[in-house]
Design a protein around this motif. Structure first.
Motif, PDB file in Angstrom:
ATOM      1  N   THR A 487     -48.662  40.914   8.445  1.00 23.91           N
ATOM      2  CA  THR A 487     -49.187  39.846   9.300  1.00 23.91           C
ATOM      3  C   THR A 487     -50.212  40.383  10.285  1.00 23.91           C
ATOM      4  OG1 THR A 487     -48.545  38.118  10.863  1.00 23.91           O
ATOM      5  CG2 THR A 487     -47.267  40.119  10.933  1.00 23.91           C
ATOM      6  N   ASP A 488     -50.967  39.445  10.861  1.00 25.09           N
ATOM      7  CA  ASP A 488     -51.976  39.844  11.846  1.00 25.09           C
ATOM      8  C   ASP A 488     -51.401  39.927  13.257  1.00 25.09           C
ATOM      9  OD1 ASP A 488     -53.943  40.048   9.984  1.00 25.09           O
ATOM     10  OD2 ASP A 488     -54.683  37.992  10.252  1.00 25.09           O
ATOM     11  N   MET A 489     -50.333  39.152  13.469  1.00 21.78           N
ATOM     12  CA  MET A 489     -49.829  39.076  14.824  1.00 21.78           C
ATOM     13  C   MET A 489     -48.331  38.779  14.794  1.00 21.78           C
ATOM     14  SD  MET A 489     -51.876  37.285  17.778  1.00 21.78           S
ATOM     15  CE  MET A 489     -51.281  35.879  18.593  1.00 21.78           C
ATOM     16  N   VAL A 490     -47.594  39.318  15.780  1.00 21.37           N
ATOM     17  CA  VAL A 490     -46.163  39.026  15.902  1.00 21.37           C
ATOM     18  C   VAL A 490     -45.933  38.430  17.284  1.00 21.37           C
ATOM     19  CG1 VAL A 490     -43.853  40.054  16.090  1.00 21.37           C
ATOM     20  CG2 VAL A 490     -45.425  40.856  14.316  1.00 21.37           C
ATOM     21  N   VAL A 491     -45.199  37.305  17.314  1.00 24.40           N
ATOM     22  CA  VAL A 491     -44.888  36.683  18.608  1.00 24.40           C
ATOM     23  C   VAL A 491     -43.376  36.672  18.778  1.00 24.40           C
ATOM     24  CG1 VAL A 491     -45.068  34.604  20.004  1.00 24.40           C
ATOM     25  CG2 VAL A 491     -46.937  35.210  18.463  1.00 24.40           C
ATOM     26  N   VAL A 492     -42.891  37.340  19.799  1.00 30.55           N
ATOM     27  CA  VAL A 492     -41.441  37.360  20.024  1.00 30.55           C
ATOM     28  C   VAL A 492     -41.075  36.347  21.097  1.00 30.55           C
ATOM     29  CG1 VAL A 492     -41.149  39.757  19.347  1.00 30.55           C
ATOM     30  CG2 VAL A 492     -41.557  39.214  21.745  1.00 30.55           C
ATOM     31  N   ALA A 493     -39.831  35.862  20.987  1.00 28.97           N
ATOM     32  CA  ALA A 493     -39.300  34.945  21.994  1.00 28.97           C
ATOM     33  C   ALA A 493     -38.311  35.735  22.842  1.00 28.97           C
ATOM     34  CB  ALA A 493     -38.602  33.778  21.296  1.00 28.97           C
ATOM     35  N   PRO A 494     -38.790  36.363  23.903  1.00 29.59           N
ATOM     36  CA  PRO A 494     -37.911  37.254  24.667  1.00 29.59           C
ATOM     37  C   PRO A 494     -36.832  36.472  25.418  1.00 29.59           C
ATOM     38  CG  PRO A 494     -40.222  37.458  25.361  1.00 29.59           C
ATOM     39  CD  PRO A 494     -40.105  36.232  24.532  1.00 29.59           C
ATOM     40  N   ALA A 495     -35.705  37.128  25.607  1.00 28.84           N
ATOM     41  CA  ALA A 495     -34.604  36.473  26.310  1.00 28.84           C
ATOM     42  C   ALA A 495     -35.058  36.038  27.697  1.00 28.84           C
ATOM     43  CB  ALA A 495     -33.436  37.436  26.446  1.00 28.84           C
ATOM     44  N   ILE A 496     -34.573  34.875  28.076  1.00 32.83           N
ATOM     45  CA  ILE A 496     -34.822  34.389  29.444  1.00 32.83           C
ATOM     46  C   ILE A 496     -33.824  35.081  30.357  1.00 32.83           C
ATOM     47  CG2 ILE A 496     -34.591  32.358  30.919  1.00 32.83           C
ATOM     48  CD1 ILE A 496     -36.315  31.033  29.145  1.00 32.83           C
ATOM     49  N   ILE A 497     -34.321  35.705  31.384  1.00 35.05           N
ATOM     50  CA  ILE A 497     -33.421  36.401  32.297  1.00 35.05           C
ATOM     51  C   ILE A 497     -33.622  35.868  33.706  1.00 35.05           C
ATOM     52  CG2 ILE A 497     -33.184  38.518  30.943  1.00 35.05           C
ATOM     53  CD1 ILE A 497     -35.381  39.750  32.672  1.00 35.05           C
ATOM     54  N   SER A 498     -32.684  36.234  34.560  1.00 38.62           N
ATOM     55  CA  SER A 498     -32.807  35.741  35.927  1.00 38.62           C
ATOM     56  C   SER A 498     -33.994  36.425  36.581  1.00 38.62           C
ATOM     57  CB  SER A 498     -31.535  36.031  36.691  1.00 38.62           C
ATOM     58  OG  SER A 498     -31.311  37.420  36.687  1.00 38.62           O
ATOM     59  N   ASN A 499     -34.559  35.711  37.479  1.00 38.57           N
ATOM     60  CA  ASN A 499     -35.688  36.192  38.244  1.00 38.57           C
ATOM     61  C   ASN A 499     -35.301  37.459  38.990  1.00 38.57           C
ATOM     62  OD1 ASN A 499     -37.056  36.426  40.737  1.00 38.57           O
ATOM     63  ND2 ASN A 499     -37.934  34.429  40.290  1.00 38.57           N
ATOM     64  N   ASN A 500     -36.161  38.461  38.958  1.00 36.85           N
ATOM     65  CA  ASN A 500     -35.679  39.758  39.423  1.00 36.85           C
ATOM     66  C   ASN A 500     -35.464  39.872  40.932  1.00 36.85           C
ATOM     67  OD1 ASN A 500     -37.551  41.576  40.744  1.00 36.85           O
ATOM     68  ND2 ASN A 500     -38.795  41.507  38.889  1.00 36.85           N
ATOM     69  N   GLY A 501     -36.027  38.950  41.699  1.00 40.52           N
ATOM     70  CA  GLY A 501     -35.712  38.955  43.130  1.00 40.52           C
ATOM     71  C   GLY A 501     -34.473  38.137  43.469  1.00 40.52           C
ATOM     72  N   GLY A 502     -33.861  37.564  42.423  1.00 41.12           N
ATOM     73  CA  GLY A 502     -32.741  36.649  42.651  1.00 41.12           C
ATOM     74  C   GLY A 502     -31.550  37.278  43.354  1.00 41.12           C
ATOM     75  N   LYS A 503     -31.320  38.534  43.023  1.00 39.62           N
ATOM     76  CA  LYS A 503     -30.153  39.214  43.573  1.00 39.62           C
ATOM     77  C   LYS A 503     -30.291  39.369  45.096  1.00 39.62           C
ATOM     78  CE  LYS A 503     -27.230  42.920  41.961  1.00 39.62           C
ATOM     79  NZ  LYS A 503     -27.179  44.044  41.044  1.00 39.62           N
ATOM     80  N   ALA A 504     -31.468  39.794  45.505  1.00 35.65           N
ATOM     81  CA  ALA A 504     -31.705  39.973  46.939  1.00 35.65           C
ATOM     82  C   ALA A 504     -31.599  38.633  47.657  1.00 35.65           C
ATOM     83  CB  ALA A 504     -33.087  40.589  47.156  1.00 35.65           C
TER      84      ALA A 504
END
Ligand code: FAD
Lengths: 653, 93
Positions: A487-504
């Motif tokens: 193929t010419d191109m690969v498109v991945v559907a990355p896991a949705i994760i919590s926003n990285n500032g969420g913990k703070a």
């Protein structure tokens, strides 16, 4: 003291393990108990009526309900007491379900004895119970919304349209969140900016909304009705009130860097707006890439070009303090980075991109003007392989959950690609297709049937490069065959994760997040928009992966909770608060240090130093009570005396 | 692909101002302020001496077209020995 004991069968939940008849007879013999009865469902309407009638008929003064956890029906039975004219704090609940029948299913005899012990302990505590009245404090009827994605925008507009002031805080230079990056949206294929921009503009012009962009929440104190919030405004080096958005500064800026908003597939200058429809339309200088630093100004091109003199390299960050009564958290989500997906060539091959990258390539205002081009050579791909569940539904890598929206947006991507490149080939590797939403299944079916897209059920094991092309190796689990696709191109559907500032942020808000960093609701089914911290509500993907319609629905729900709260001028607070016995207190200050809410201070009056609790701030957690060496602090309804006698009763015999 | 490593696809749309650096070497007394402060670091000290016996700034080889016309050299030079002239038809990034 005339105690009534009511024992619930909870259908078979309790009665199939605990011998409720024996329990009833034994409990009836306890001191001060004048009435004891069992009942199949005490939480039912007739069950509550039964309690109510008995209170009146026998002049009962204190009530014990032996049933499920008080977190489920504590409120139900408290109200029952009130409707019978008793103070709601003269109730004790003995939890003989979660803490007894459910955990001792195989040992019914012991369970029955334990149930009696739990009732005895409840009785011991109840003996020292005092009637309490809720505190009523004035409520600040203004709200804070954190996060200016579609969820935060919707929540802010709903509250503002309800007539109350809203402070909306967004950390990026513009409102919009992820929705602003999208091209067209499933299932209707509305152009994302066309439906989002009017809302962003409405926010900016709304007289009840105070918009803070390029700002973050630094600190929050207080509780529902009376939060004190510190907002940190980062310096843009451009005055918002002077900038006219004319673009003259950009033309002369000599620094070109990748634009984060375009996922690095497009460029921007060091002075920039992230995208043309940005709200507010005010430029920001990214000082990290600008030729100037805080100490030295070497390039004044923008400064000289700026007609309205809006540029100020000496701008400092600024703190703003506000007071609000309620808070909505709408901080959204992130995607796992490509680098975390090495098996798919993520981070290694330029033409392995994420779904969000593709959104930018599809967007008419994106770097390619809506033409899908390969990052490596700018050519239009003749084929695309989509890989679903890249990192989601993957317990081995710690993300067992489904990211929920990828099935839908991948179908959308396939459709948009096929419309742009009709002779192009599309392959989609999926585990299964989840299209549960109004008109969603129909949308996916349309793509499968009309667009000649090949759905391959299975997982991809490897992606590697072969000359100009990428090769995707995978297994089609329906046929059991391995497949190899060039193929010419690969498109991945990355896991949705919590926003990285969420913990703070969760720490600042003192509200829980789950093991994946998403904000937790008080009850997943019945109270999905409320956080366990009273007065803090949740909206959008900050809570779990959600699409736009769900995010908007939840935002409106959270706003309506806030509006209901604001319908009153004062707020009733639980009177379960720490109280200081001034005679015993030595003013040592240990409690001040232990209090997680900053509710205690040491004061001096008539030469005596002692601790004083701000009742509006105290949450009744009891930390101070445990820490006080002199036993000078008691939390109402959970006094030392009550707790000790409860423990003694459990340990007796 | 980490953001910073990507090569934007629309670079041709981004123009940056360009200047041509003009150095009056005989006016220079070798203070090196221009070399120190040039944000693009395109200047270096000459190997030759000028009439007054100083090294003076010259453009690094290969960087002749890199001046961004910020004019900072012109501003810091105590001896009016360096200028930049705007090149019309600006260059790409
Ligand atoms: C590739 C892709 C395609 C999609 N396509 C569709 C589609 O076609 N249809 C559809 O319905 N949905 C689609 N979605 C889903 C959509 O993006 C989300 O439903 C929506 O963006 C969620 O909105 P939100 O406001 O909850 O979060 P976000 O959009 O993430 O917004 C959160 C905002 O909060 C800000 N923020 C974060 N932390 C802080 C902080 N500490 N302080 C202040 N501000 C903060 C962020 O900067 C951001 O602006 C797609 C998603 C992806 C990844």
């Amino acid at each position: 003291m005339r105690v009534g004991v009511f024992i619930c069968h909870c259908g078979r939940n309790i009665a199939s393990v605990v011998d409720v008849h024996w329990l009833k007879n034994e409990a009836a013999k306890l001191k001060n108990v004048v009435f004891c009865e069992d009942y199949i469902y005490l939480c039912s309407e007739p069950g509550q009526k039964f309690i109510c009638e008995k209170i009146k008929e026998l002049n009962l003064t204190h009530i014990i309900v032996a049933a499920c956890t008080p977190s489920l029906h504590g409120e139900t039975f408290s109200r029952t007491l009130e409707s019978a004219g008793l103070n709601r704090y003269l109730l004790e609940i003995a939890n003989i379900r979660e803490q007894c029948s459910w955990v001792h299913q195989n040992t019914p005899k012991i369970a029955t004895k334990k149930a009696l012990k739990l009732i005895e302990a409840a009785l011991a505590k109840l003996t020292y119970a005092k009637p309490l009245t809720p505190l009523r404090v004035p409520m600040i009827r203004k709200a804070l919304v954190i996060g200016g994605g579609i969820a935060g925008i919707q929540a802010a507009l709903d509250i503002a349209n309800g007539g109350f002031e809203v402070y909306l805080v967004e950390k990026e230079p513009s409102l919009g969140g992820h929705m602003a990056q999208l091209s067209e949206t499933f299932p209707t294929l509305d152009c994302s900016s066309c439906i989002l921009t009017p809302k962003m503009v409405e926010v900016a012009h709304h007289k009840n909304i105070h918009l803070f962009t390029y700002a973050e929440v630094k600190n929050i104190e207080g509780t529902v009705g009376n939060f004190e919030v510190t907002i940190l405004k980062k310096p843009r080096y451009v005055w918002e009130d002077k900038c006219t958005g004319c673009n003259d500064c950009v033309d002369v800026c000599p620094v070109i860097v990748p634009n984060e908003f375009d996922q690095g597939l497009g460029a921007r200058k060091a002075i920039y707006i992230p995208f043309p429809q940005a709200v507010p339309l005010v430029y920001t200088i990214d000082l990290e890439n600008c030729l100037n630093s805080k100490k030295l100004i070497v390039c004044e091109n923008c400064f000289k070009a700026c007609g309205p003199r809006a540029i100020d390299f000496l701008m400092e960050e600024e703190e703003v303090k506000i007071k609000v009564g309620a808070i909505i958290v709408a901080t959204g989500y992130d995607l796992i980075p490509l680098e975390a997906l090495p098996e798919y060539g993520g981070g290694r091959y330029q033409d392995v991109i994420t779904s969000l990258d593709l959104e930018r390539l599809l967007s008419p205002s994106g770097p390619t003007g809506g033409v899908i081009r390969r990052p490596s050579d700018g050519k239009i791909p003749k084929s695309i392989v989509f890989i679903q569940c890249a990192g989601s539904r993957d317990p081995e890598h710690g993300r067992p959950y489904c990211s929920k929206i990828c099935c839908m947006y991948t179908a959308k991507h396939a459709l948009l690609y096929k419309h742009a490149v009709p002779e192009g080939k599309v392959y989609i590797f999926y585990i299964d297709i989840r299209a549960a939403g109004k008109r969603y299944e129909e949308f996916v079916q349309r793509i499968v049937e009309e667009e000649r897209v090949l759905y391959l059920r299975g997982k991809v094991s490897k992606v590697f490069r072969k000359n100009e092309k990428l090769v995707v190796l995978g297994v089609d689990t329906l046929t059991g065959r391995t497949v190899e696709i060039e193929t010419d191109m690969v498109v991945v559907a990355p896991a949705i994760i919590s926003n990285n500032g969420g913990k703070a942020l969760a720490q600042i808000l003192k509200t829980p997040i789950d093991e994946f960093g998403f904000f937790t609701e008080i009850h997943p089914k019945l109270r999905p928009v409320e956080s366990p911290a009273i007065g803090i509500y949740l909206a959008g993907a900050a809570q779990s992966p959600k699409d736009i319609s769900e995010s908007v629905a939840q935002a409106s729900a959270a706003a309506s909770k806030v509006l209901a709260l604001f319908s009153q001028k004062r707020i009733a607070l639980e009177p379960i608060k720490a109280e200081v016995d001034v005679k015993l207190c030595k003013g040592c200050g240990i409690c001040v240090k232990t209090c997680p809410f900053g509710a205690i201070k040491i004061i001096k009056k008539k030469k005596k130093k002692y601790a004083q609790v701000s009742k509006a701030v105290c949450q009744g957690c009891g930390s101070c009570m445990g820490a006080c060496k002199f036993r000078a602090i008691n939390v109402a309804h959970f006094t030392l005396k009550q707790l000790f006698s409860q423990v003694d009763a459990l340990l007796e015999g | 692909m980490a953001l910073a490593q990507r090569k934007p696809l629309n670079l041709e749309k981004f123009k940056i101002p360009r200047g041509r650096v003009i150095i009056f070497e005989e006016l220079c007394k070798g203070c090196e302020l221009c070399i120190e402060y040039c944000p693009k670091q395109i200047l270096e000290l000459s190997e030759d001496y000028n009439e007054r016996g100083y090294h003076y700034p010259v453009l690094k080889s290969g960087m002749e077209d890199e001046c961004i016309y910020c004019l900072f050299c012109q501003e810091v030079c105590p001896d009016f020995a360096i200028f930049s002239e705007k090149v019309e038809g600006e260059g790409h990034g």
